[in-house]
Design a protein around this motif. Structure first.
Motif, short mmCIF file in Angstrom:
data_model
loop_
_atom_site.label_atom_id
_atom_site.label_comp_id
_atom_site.label_asym_id
_atom_site.label_seq_id
_atom_site.Cartn_x
_atom_site.Cartn_y
_atom_site.Cartn_z
N ARG A 132 -35.15 75.39 50.67
CA ARG A 132 -35.01 74.80 49.13
C ARG A 132 -36.40 75.36 48.63
NH1 ARG A 132 -32.92 70.55 46.59
NH2 ARG A 132 -32.01 69.76 48.47
N GLN A 133 -37.43 75.31 48.98
CA GLN A 133 -38.69 76.04 48.78
C GLN A 133 -38.61 77.50 48.33
OE1 GLN A 133 -42.40 75.58 50.83
NE2 GLN A 133 -43.69 76.91 49.69
N PHE A 134 -37.79 78.17 49.51
CA PHE A 134 -37.59 79.48 49.23
C PHE A 134 -36.88 79.84 48.00
CE2 PHE A 134 -35.03 83.32 50.11
CZ PHE A 134 -35.77 84.20 50.50
N LEU A 135 -35.77 79.29 47.74
CA LEU A 135 -34.88 79.33 46.71
C LEU A 135 -35.44 79.08 45.31
CD1 LEU A 135 -31.32 78.38 48.20
CD2 LEU A 135 -32.26 80.71 47.54
N ASP A 136 -36.28 77.97 45.38
CA ASP A 136 -37.05 77.72 44.26
C ASP A 136 -37.89 78.69 43.73
OD1 ASP A 136 -37.81 75.96 42.27
OD2 ASP A 136 -39.45 75.03 43.17
N GLU A 137 -38.73 79.30 44.85
CA GLU A 137 -39.51 80.39 44.26
C GLU A 137 -38.81 81.91 43.89
OE1 GLU A 137 -43.31 78.63 47.38
OE2 GLU A 137 -41.92 80.33 47.82
N LEU A 138 -37.72 81.84 44.76
CA LEU A 138 -36.96 83.10 44.51
C LEU A 138 -36.17 83.37 43.11
CD1 LEU A 138 -35.73 85.78 45.70
CD2 LEU A 138 -33.76 84.29 46.38
N LEU A 139 -35.48 82.22 42.50
CA LEU A 139 -34.86 82.22 41.49
C LEU A 139 -35.63 81.91 40.27
CD1 LEU A 139 -31.85 80.25 42.93
CD2 LEU A 139 -31.98 82.72 42.59
N ASP A 140 -35.36 82.50 39.32
CA ASP A 140 -36.09 82.13 37.62
C ASP A 140 -35.01 81.47 36.77
OD1 ASP A 140 -34.54 84.38 37.41
OD2 ASP A 140 -35.95 85.87 37.09
N ASN A 141 -33.93 81.41 37.21
CA ASN A 141 -32.87 80.75 36.11
C ASN A 141 -33.06 79.21 36.34
OD1 ASN A 141 -30.69 79.89 35.02
ND2 ASN A 141 -29.52 81.87 35.36
N ASP A 142 -33.80 78.60 35.61
CA ASP A 142 -33.90 77.20 35.55
C ASP A 142 -32.48 76.42 35.50
OD1 ASP A 142 -36.50 77.69 36.15
OD2 ASP A 142 -37.14 77.48 33.91
N GLN A 143 -31.75 76.85 34.64
CA GLN A 143 -30.42 76.31 34.66
C GLN A 143 -29.72 76.08 35.77
OE1 GLN A 143 -28.03 77.69 31.29
NE2 GLN A 143 -26.24 76.28 31.59
N ALA B 75 -31.33 73.75 38.45
CA ALA B 75 -31.03 72.51 38.32
C ALA B 75 -29.59 72.23 39.14
CB ALA B 75 -30.79 72.14 36.77
N GLN B 76 -28.63 72.91 38.80
CA GLN B 76 -27.32 72.72 39.39
C GLN B 76 -27.32 72.80 40.84
OE1 GLN B 76 -24.66 75.75 37.68
NE2 GLN B 76 -24.91 75.30 35.63
N LEU B 77 -27.91 73.87 41.47
CA LEU B 77 -28.39 74.16 42.74
C LEU B 77 -28.91 72.99 43.53
CD1 LEU B 77 -28.12 76.29 45.29
CD2 LEU B 77 -30.36 76.98 44.23
N PHE B 78 -29.90 72.43 42.92
CA PHE B 78 -30.83 71.39 43.56
C PHE B 78 -29.99 69.85 43.56
CE2 PHE B 78 -34.69 74.45 42.94
CZ PHE B 78 -34.09 75.02 44.44
N HIS B 79 -29.28 70.03 42.54
CA HIS B 79 -28.52 68.59 42.37
C HIS B 79 -27.23 68.27 42.50
CE1 HIS B 79 -32.46 68.95 40.19
NE2 HIS B 79 -32.71 67.46 40.65
N GLU B 80 -26.48 69.30 42.22
CA GLU B 80 -24.93 69.09 42.41
C GLU B 80 -24.33 69.20 43.64
OE1 GLU B 80 -22.95 71.88 39.73
OE2 GLU B 80 -23.92 70.98 37.86
N LYS B 81 -23.37 68.40 43.93
CA LYS B 81 -22.79 68.31 45.52
C LYS B 81 -22.15 69.69 45.97
CE LYS B 81 -21.94 63.32 46.03
NZ LYS B 81 -22.65 63.36 47.50
N ARG B 82 -21.69 70.40 45.03
CA ARG B 82 -21.10 71.61 45.35
C ARG B 82 -21.96 72.55 46.12
NH1 ARG B 82 -20.07 75.20 40.04
NH2 ARG B 82 -21.70 74.23 38.51
N TYR B 83 -23.08 72.53 45.84
CA TYR B 83 -24.27 73.25 46.41
C TYR B 83 -24.89 72.64 47.73
CZ TYR B 83 -23.73 76.66 42.45
OH TYR B 83 -23.07 77.60 41.49
N GLU B 84 -24.54 71.52 48.04
CA GLU B 84 -25.20 70.85 49.28
C GLU B 84 -24.89 71.54 50.53
OE1 GLU B 84 -23.59 66.86 49.71
OE2 GLU B 84 -24.78 66.00 48.14
N TRP B 85 -24.11 72.41 50.55
CA TRP B 85 -23.95 72.97 51.78
C TRP B 85 -25.09 74.16 52.05
CZ3 TRP B 85 -23.61 78.63 51.52
CH2 TRP B 85 -23.57 79.02 50.33
#
Length: 766
Positions: A221-232, A235-245
């Motif tokens: 989670r921390q790695f992707l938060d630092e890697l990605l610069d697309n805030d929109q 928000a989907q990646l960290f909160h939507e069920k389709r990305y829980e995997w």
């Protein structure tokens, strides 16, 4: 030789996998993730959902301003099931909406293994549906838009790894791999692309893991938060069920073991990741790569554990003591993050369904002493009699989701099937509407006689006896196609609330399980068309009635009593409206002025003189003024006062104060104006035939149209008939001869008189 050279040059330039992208090192792959995260962070469920949305055209709502809309849309599935298919599947409106709901539930629901069973009666097209779905999935998944990356290891191999000479391995390994794959005795042929080149062992993940899973779960989670610069997207990646995997799953045991052992050797995660590469996950149904389809007669494989002795020996030499990286996997690994499909749950497929118990319930499969995780889409086709198999699978019944594929219930789709099978030219043999009425008879055999939802809405079906059958099947067919008929009374249109619409659409889950199958309907249409299609005579309703009455004599249960008579009356109403519409020719500007003047005048007492604020005309407001316009709005004298009051209330409370003054709409854009205008036009069209009904010359002139004697009639009659014939051809698709026949039919049968007392235009309600 020039032709041969040119042909060979074409062959040389062609590459079947021209869309395939190159293999990337892990750092390059992360760059792709940053640039296009929505495309490069997907599992098979998301790729499947994206595929459906890619091919299915967004549906339109025929009544976009309807506040009671339930989003029952007209999705176009031709690109998904018809285009490029040898055996197309035609999805009716009901199934198309059902499919989109199924796909949307995958996107928002809990990302856990389920078995999706496509359930339907024999001959409903289940196999055709699934074959086309898988064909398009394979096509999409191998394009840049559908690409999903998989993890590949590239390991440096010492010359004496595993006590085997490297030179011997280079020559021997391809042969061994070929022999290993040739021993496969089930429907999962084709091997992984592994081998040694220039001291490097390329080892694709047998489970097709997503490359991001190699990032340790604890810091992912921390790695992707630092890697990605697309805030929109984050928000989907960290909160939507389709990305829980992304944050829940771990790599397969082989990849996890390799990572851990390399980390012990190198001591630096970045050095380990230098051995990690990403390549497009190539789907190939024929080779069982990413898509495995089993028919009931396919025998089950006895090889539950897959390995490769030479690869295992090399891994043992790289990582000691031996066995630190067990190279073991099962046949399910080949379809991990892919699709596993059973064509009919019977015979050997029943056993396969039983084998899926632990995989579907827990997502885990035991391979010897190693646990293997499987996250795939599991599809199965099922006939009604095969459901007894599921009684033995009650333990994971909550992991089974049904998607019904009954017989076609949308008449437009039924007609498209006939056109596909027999050719589009069949339309030329029918009078307009007759072909669709053939489809209505077929669909009627598939509907239950009684509909609780329809009767709760239309409590007195007999009031529509001139337009519909007593059981309201014809009306239900119209609703299933997304059409609200014009002959419905205003109060029933207002009672057609979203709650009632949902109840009617919900009944479609039980409709279409009986009656004439798709194969039966094609056979019956072939018989009908062979008997009645002729060059000198178009197929009409009398032929259709004669054909089906013959079948009703053989089997009285095939259609409800009186259905064919009701269909004939509905046809009569439709063709009458067509003829009226074709003959209608009025000054639209004068009608618009009449409506605006009336809306203004209802605010004054009779005997007043006022200038209309909308038209600028000076109005003498008296009973004669009101009666002239109200007669064209079909308002009886006894209800005139109440009608004026209701119009005045709607004008002052809504049209003037809200739509005109607040929203700055023109008077012609207000709801009140639109309602009055439609009512005015409707009345004019209803009365348009009246001047001609008693005119014998008009009737004779219609019969003699296109003959020399036609020129002897009055110029006004000639002009009216030519205008009517031209409009019937232009607006309703009649041929010149067909237009003439239908006019004679309407006049000879006195259809205008039959329907003249059925105005059903209820009182206006603001």
């Amino acid at each position: 030789m020039g032709a041969l050279t040119k042909a060979l040059a074409t062959l040389k330039q062609y590459k079947e996998d021209r869309h395939r992208q190159d293999e990337l090192c892990f750092t390059e792959f992360l760059g792709e993730v940053v640039e296009r995260p929505e495309r490069n962070i997907r599992n098979v469920t998301q790729v499947y959902a994206d595929m459906v949305h890619h091919y299915v055209t967004a549906g339109g709502d025929e009544y976009p301003g309807d506040p009671e809309s339930i989003s029952y849309l007209n999705y176009n599935c031709c690109n998904l099931f018809v285009e490029g298919s040898d055996r197309p599947f035609f999805a009716d409106r009901l199934f198309a909406n059902r499919l989109i709901r199924h796909v949307e539930s995958l996107s928002v629901g809990d990302q856990q293994n389920k078995i999706y069973i496509f359930d339907g009666p024999h001959g409903s097209g289940k196999s055709t549906f699934l074959n086309n779905l898988l064909r398009k999935f394979e096509e999409y998944a191998n394009t840049p838009e559908g690409t999903r990356y998989e993890l590949v290891w590239r390991l440096q191999v010492p010359e004496l790894a595993g006590n085997v000479q490297l030179l011997n391995l280079i020559g021997k390994l391809p042969q061994l791999l070929s022999e290993e794959e040739s021993r496969a005795d089930d429907a999962e042929p084709g091997g992984e692309e592994k081998g040694i080149v220039a001291n490097w062992l390329t080892l694709p993940c047998p489970s097709h893991d997503h490359p991001l899973l190699i990032v340790p779960k604890a810091i992912r989670r921390q790695f992707l938060d630092e890697l990605l610069d697309n805030d929109q997207f984050k928000a989907q990646l960290f909160h939507e069920k389709r990305y829980e995997w992304v944050f829940r799953e771990e790599p397969c045991t082989i990849c996890l073991s390799l990572y851990q052992e390399l980390l012990k050797k190198e001591g630096d995660p970045l050095k380990v990741l230098e051995s990690v590469f990403a390549r497009p996950y190539v789907f190939n149904r024929r080779l069982g790569a990413g898509i495995s389809v089993f028919n009931p007669g396919d025998r089950r494989s006895q090889r539950n554990v897959r390995t490769d002795d030479e690869v295992q020996r090399i891994l043992n030499g790289l990582f000691s003591p031996a066995g630190k990286v067990p190279y073991l996997y099962s046949g399910y690994a080949k379809i991990n993050n892919g699709i596993y499909a059973l064509m009919d749950v019977k015979s050997h497929n029943t056993e396969r369904l039983m084998d899926l118990h632990n995989i579907v319930s827990d997502g885990v499969h035991k391979v010897d002493h190693v646990e293997e995780r499987v996250n795939s889409l599991f599809f199965a086709l099922m006939n009604p009699e095969d459901k007894r198999v599921l009684t033995d699978l009650a333990a994971f019944a909550d992991r089974i989701e049904y998607v019904n594929i009954p017989y076609v219930l949308d008449i437009k789709t039924e007609v498209e099937i006939y056109r596909e099978v027999f050719g589009a030219h069949i339309d030329d043999s029918f009078l307009p509407r007759v072909l669709h009425n053939f489809a209505r008879v077929i669909v009627a055999t598939r509907l239950p006689t009684k509909s609780d939802a329809m009767l709760e809405w239309i409590q007195d079906p007999d009031k529509y006896e001139l337009y519909c059958d007593h059981n309201l099947q014809l009306l239900k067919m119209e609703i299933y196609t997304g059409h609200i008929p014009a002959w419905l009374a205003e109060e029933d249109v207002e009672r057609f609330t979203s709650k009632r619409r949902l109840k009617i659409i919900a009944e479609s889950e039980q409709d279409g399980w009986r009656g004439l199958s798709g194969r039966d309907s094609i056979r019956m249409f072939n018989e009908f068309y062979s008997i009645y299609a002729r060059e000198d005579k178009l197929i009409d309703m009398s032929m259709l009635g004669k054909f089906f009455r013959k079948y009703c004599k053989k089997d009285k249960s095939i259609l409800p009593m009186g259905f064919l008579d009701s269909l004939q009356r509905m046809y009569n109403y439709s063709v009458l409206q067509s003829v009226k519409e074709a003959l209608y020719d009025y000054n639209e500007e004068q009608i618009a002025r009449d409506i605006q003047n009336y809306m203004f005048a209802v605010n004054f007492e009779p005997g007043t003189v006022a200038t209309c604020r909308f038209t600028g005309e000076r109005l003498e407001i008296n009973e004669a003024f009101f009666q002239r316009i109200e007669s064209r709005l079909m308002i009886a004298a006894g209800g005139a006062a109440a009608f004026r009051a209701s119009v005045q209330k709607a004008y002052t409370s809504s049209a003037l104060t809200q739509e005109i003054l607040r929203d700055n709409l023109a008077v012609t854009e207000t709801g009140l104006y639109q309602h009055l205008y439609e009512r005015y036009i409707h009345t004019l069209k209803e009365k348009v035939l009246d001047p001609f009904l008693e005119n014998e010359n008009f009737r004779r002139a219609v019969k003699e149209f296109d003959q020399e004697s036609f020129k002897a009639y009055d110029q006004k009659i000639q002009s009216d008939i030519r205008f009517m014939m031209k409009n019937l051809q232009k607006k309703f698709g009649y041929t010149r001869q067909g237009a003439k026949e239908i006019c004679i039919y309407v006049i000879d049968n006195g259809l205008a008189r039959v329907f003249s007392e059925q105005g059903n235009l209820g009182q206006f309600t603001p």
